[in-house]
Motif scaffolding. Structure first.
Motif, short mmCIF file in Angstrom:
data_model
loop_
_atom_site.label_atom_id
_atom_site.label_comp_id
_atom_site.label_asym_id
_atom_site.label_seq_id
_atom_site.Cartn_x
_atom_site.Cartn_y
_atom_site.Cartn_z
N ILE A 25 -64.97 -32.87 30.99
CA ILE A 25 -65.40 -32.86 29.54
C ILE A 25 -66.28 -31.71 29.47
N SER A 26 -66.03 -31.26 27.87
CA SER A 26 -66.63 -30.12 27.68
C SER A 26 -67.56 -30.32 26.53
N GLN A 27 -68.76 -29.68 26.36
CA GLN A 27 -69.92 -30.16 25.57
C GLN A 27 -70.32 -28.86 24.75
N SER A 28 -69.49 -27.94 24.09
CA SER A 28 -69.78 -26.90 23.44
C SER A 28 -69.52 -27.09 21.91
N SER A 29 -69.23 -26.14 21.22
CA SER A 29 -68.92 -26.35 19.93
C SER A 29 -67.55 -27.02 19.75
N LYS A 30 -66.61 -26.89 20.70
CA LYS A 30 -65.50 -27.46 20.71
C LYS A 30 -65.33 -28.43 21.86
N PRO A 31 -65.83 -29.67 21.70
CA PRO A 31 -65.94 -30.72 22.67
C PRO A 31 -64.50 -31.28 22.93
N GLN A 32 -64.56 -31.66 24.25
CA GLN A 32 -63.08 -32.12 24.66
C GLN A 32 -63.25 -33.15 25.89
N SER B 282 -60.52 -34.92 21.41
CA SER B 282 -61.69 -34.02 20.59
C SER B 282 -62.75 -35.00 20.38
N PHE C 59 -67.15 -35.55 21.68
CA PHE C 59 -68.47 -35.23 22.23
C PHE C 59 -68.90 -36.01 23.16
N GLU D 263 -71.58 -37.45 25.93
CA GLU D 263 -72.56 -37.16 26.58
C GLU D 263 -72.46 -37.47 28.13
#
Length: 800
Positions: A591-598, A614, A616, A618
């Motif tokens: 998981i990615s939690q930046s401005s481009k969540p994935q 795509s 967000f 938690e």
């Protein structure tokens, strides 16, 4: 489904009339605890929203007092007032107010009927007018109303309107009610006999700072108020002018008053100051000689009312919220911000017992990156590890809903301050629960003195008990630690650093003299890096043969024994913050939690992406076996915020398919987490999902540390409120009389071969009634009537 983790300190508790029971507001229920053992006796379930107040039904004098001693009223955010028989845990009556109720008081009001005063319950409620906009600062959303509990309807007009719902405080007699409203105290005098709303009189007492709380003297016209700066103001003789007249006329005594701000209707005003922060509660003693106060310092201050002298009860370990005394003058209770209720032995205020709930979120560490979904799970013992504000790790049993232990991570006394100087940034446990690793960060002061400490802990003799094994200062120089992961089946761990490397740690035995036991410690075995990129996440495969480390958006695969790079998987859209192998399958979840969540699933043998969303996320978790994983996602609003009610969703996936298997809408998802647990047969015997012969359950913990455990294959909706499984103990009454001093007498079984002594009444019983051995005398129920009858003179009755 089973829920737990409710707050025990959201509202002040209440003692029963005999002082043996303590009624505590816990979410949508009221938990009834035994005051002697602090064990749960029963629960009152009937509200559809959080319970905000519990008030014992006033006991009028007379024979009805004993009957009303077992009844109480509760109020909740669902707009309902409920009348309970809490001794039998039965709902008696429900009254709908229509608006969320935040506070309630019920004076002992009577009305005359045919020359007899009849108890008539009226509730004074502080409600929130939800029809008015909440984003307008000047909107008056708080209202004070009167509800006739007998007829179930409102009476009279609004007593007050405030910016927000305020807490109502009543005097012990019920004659006076008050609320703090900015820099003023609003005080009402209630006519307890022949009550009519138009006979209520009101005064305002002025102050210079915002007031938090107030308390009334039990017998005199004295009211105390505490403000946000820590000052306590005491108004003596309040209302002597306006309350003395039957029609509210001002008297001549109102002209000469000393030291009273704003021409308040009081004889005098005295100010005391000890607290460094805002005063959270004030409470007069039963005899009115002392005033108790408490606040952010975690200290109960006892003021002598006549002299102003004070004494203290320190080291309660958390800011204080409320103080309640018991009808039994030897017991009182204090509620703390760390979700604990302490029972105090008065007058020394010694802590006898405590009711401990799950520690509440650290409000001062709500910043992203400091405290976000920071939980550790002991999967074998079904415990959750929660960092606390006093630098501890609390281990909480999810199935029993009780605290197991606390581990002190940093040896520092808790000091309530506005500026955070230290916090626990990471906590991780091995799958079997034998090891724990923590990271605590000391923030620099004026860019000097920062310190990052990595600590390894070994499990003690029981679950939740850990002792310190190894302390490593600045394990990655001055760079922060982003993740910790333990290797299954071996004493190995990996830590990743934002400084561009990761370190593999192994446990080694330290040689000791023959007369001493061997000690274990942790040392660094190897160091790895990938193109000097920040290492943001790490995880081991289920068999421990592969180590996956995220170098920003690139996933690297390593042989943990040889520290050799064996593969690189394609890049993600943005830096990866969490990695996990999906059970025993060939897939890896990130998981990615930046401005481009994935949320992405990777095929490890093919070194390629299987599918992605795509979304967000938690938090996320994977089952220990199989190919399932769950994702806790946030639902975003167009303006970038989150929805107020259902602000999150839990999605259950099979790694091979991008279509979710199941989904649930949840509240308070921000700051929450999810985890798979092994099932408990006592929780749900009908659980059909089995993984390696064991039931698999899913636990969701929200941002307020409330949680729900459920079967992910059931179709039921998630509601954190009603309890489906609680460890409720039957109340054991305290021994009285002979048994309280010498203990219970042994129970002797009568021998069957001893014949029963027949009882034949004599014509002259006074001569033989007490003759013979004591063990063969008739019972008292037969002795007394015969003996008393023998003392009476019999007279013949003439026939008319």
């Amino acid at each position: 489904m089973f829920t737990g983790g409710q707050s025990y300190v959201s509202a002040p508790p209440a003692f029963s009339a005999d002082g043996r029971l303590l009624l505590v507001c816990t979410g949508r229920t009221v938990s009834v605890f035994s005051a002697s053992t602090c064990m749960l006796v029963s629960e009152l379930e009937g509200h559809e929203g959080d319970v905000t107040a519990v008030v014992l039904a006033p006991s009028p004098a007379g024979a009805a007092a004993a009957k009303l001693a077992r009844y109480c009223w509760t109020a909740g955010l669902d707009g309902a007032l409920i009348y309970w028989d809490f001794a039998a845990a039965e709902l008696v009556r429900k009254v709908q107010v229509g608006l969320p109720v935040h506070s309630m008081a019920i004076p002992n009001i009577t009305r005359g009927s045919k020359g007899v005063d009849i108890y008539t319950p009226f509730a004074f409620v502080s409600v929130e007018d939800t029809s008015k906009p909440s984003n307008e600062t000047k909107a008056l959303r708080g209202q004070l109303k009167i509800v006739d509990l007998t007829k179930g309807r409102e009476v009279g007009s609004l007593l007050a309107e405030t910016r927000k719902p305020e807490k109502i405080v009543a005097s012990s007699s019920g004659e006076f009610l008050g609320i703090p409203n900015k820099t003023k105290l609003h005080v009402w005098r209630i006519p307890l006999k022949d009550f009519k709303p138009d006979k209520i009189r009101k005064i305002k007492l002025h102050h210079t700072k915002k007031l938090n709380t107030l308390a009334f003297h039990p017998s005199e016209r004295i009211v105390a108020g505490g403000d946000v700066t820590g000052r306590i103001s005491i108004w003596r003789g309040f209302g002597n002018a306006k309350f003395s007249g039957s029609h509210g006329a001002r008297s001549n005594e109102d002209e000469d008053r000393n030291d009273v701000r704003g021409n308040s209707d009081a004889d005098s005003c005295t100010t005391w100051h000890w607290h460094s922060g805002g005063v959270k509660f004030l409470k007069f003693s039963t005899d009115g000689a002392y005033l108790f106060s408490g606040g952010m310092e975690g200290v109960i201050v006892v003021w002598q009312l006549d002299t102003g002298k004070r004494r203290y009860k320190p080291r309660l370990g958390s800011p204080l919220l409320s103080f309640v005394d018991s009808p039994d003058s030897s017991i009182a209770c204090v509620s703390c911000m760390n979700n604990q209720v302490h029972l105090l032995k008065m007058p020394n205020m010694e802590v006898m017992r405590s009711i401990a709930g799950i520690k509440l979120p650290i409000s001062s560490l709500s910043l992203d990156g400091c405290y976000r979904g920071l939980y550790g799970f002991d999967y074998s013992n079904k415990l959750v590890a929660v960092p606390t504000e006093d630098y501890c790790i609390q281990f909480y049993d999810l199935f029993e809903n009780t605290e197991v232990s606390e581990v002190q991570v940093c040896e520092r006394n808790f000091q309530p301050v506005d500026d955070i100087t230290m916090y626990i940034s990471l906590v991780s446990l091995s799958i079997d629960g034998n090891f724990m690793c923590t990271v605590d960060v000391k923030l620099p002061e004026e860019e000097l003195g920062g310190l990052i400490t990595l600590k390894f802990w070994n499990q003690g003799s029981r679950a939740g008990e850990y002792f310190l094994s190894t302390v490593i200062y600045e394990p990655h120089s001055d760079a922060g630690i982003s993740a910790i992961a333990f290797r299954p089946g071996k004493n190995m761990a990996v830590s990743t650093s934002l400084g561009g490397n990761f370190k593999v740690w192994v446990q080694s035995m330290l040689s000791q003299p023959s007369d001493e036991k061997e000690q274990s410690g942790w040392r660094c075995q190897s160091v790895g890096s990938y193109r000097n990129k920040p290492m943001t996440a790490a995880t081991f495969s289920s068999d421990g043969s592969v180590l996956a480390v995220a170098a920003e958006s690139v996933i690297t695969l390593w042989d943990p024994d040889n520290n050799a790079l064996v593969g690189v998987i394609a890049e993600a859209l943005s830096p990866i913050t969490k990695l996990s192998f999906v059970g025993t399958s060939q897939f890896l979840m990130s998981i990615s939690q930046s401005s481009k969540p994935q949320v992405a699933v990777w095929n490890v043998p093919n070194l390629s992406m299987q599918w992605s969303y795509s979304l967000f996320a938690e938090a996320a978790c994977c089952s220990s076996s199989g190919s399932e994983f769950a994702v806790l996602g946030l639902l975003s609003c167009p303006d970038g915020g989150t929805l107020a009610e259902q602000d999150g969703v839990i999605l259950l996936f099979d790694a091979e398919n991008l279509k979710p298997v199941s989904s649930w809408s949840v509240k308070k998802a921000r700051g929450g987490s999810v985890a798979f647990l092994k099932g408990d047969s006592s929780l749900d015997a009908n659980t059909k999902d089995m993984i390696d012969g064991e039931a698999s359950l899913l636990v969701y913990i929200n941002g307020s540390h409330e949680y729900v455990i459920f079967d992910p294959r059931s179709n039921e909706e998630l509601h954190i409120g009603k309890s489906a499984h609680r460890n409720i103990q039957t109340e054991e009454l305290a021994p009285i009389g002979y048994a309280s001093i010498f203990g219970e007498l042994p129970k002797l079984e009568s021998k069957k071969d001893v014949p029963e002594i027949p009882f034949i009444p004599s014509e002259r019983p006074w001569e033989t009634i007490f003759n013979g051995s004591s063990h063969v005398l008739p019972p008292l129920t037969k002795l007394c009537p015969a003996f008393l009858a023998s003392l009476l003179e019999k007279r013949p009755v003439a026939n008319e």
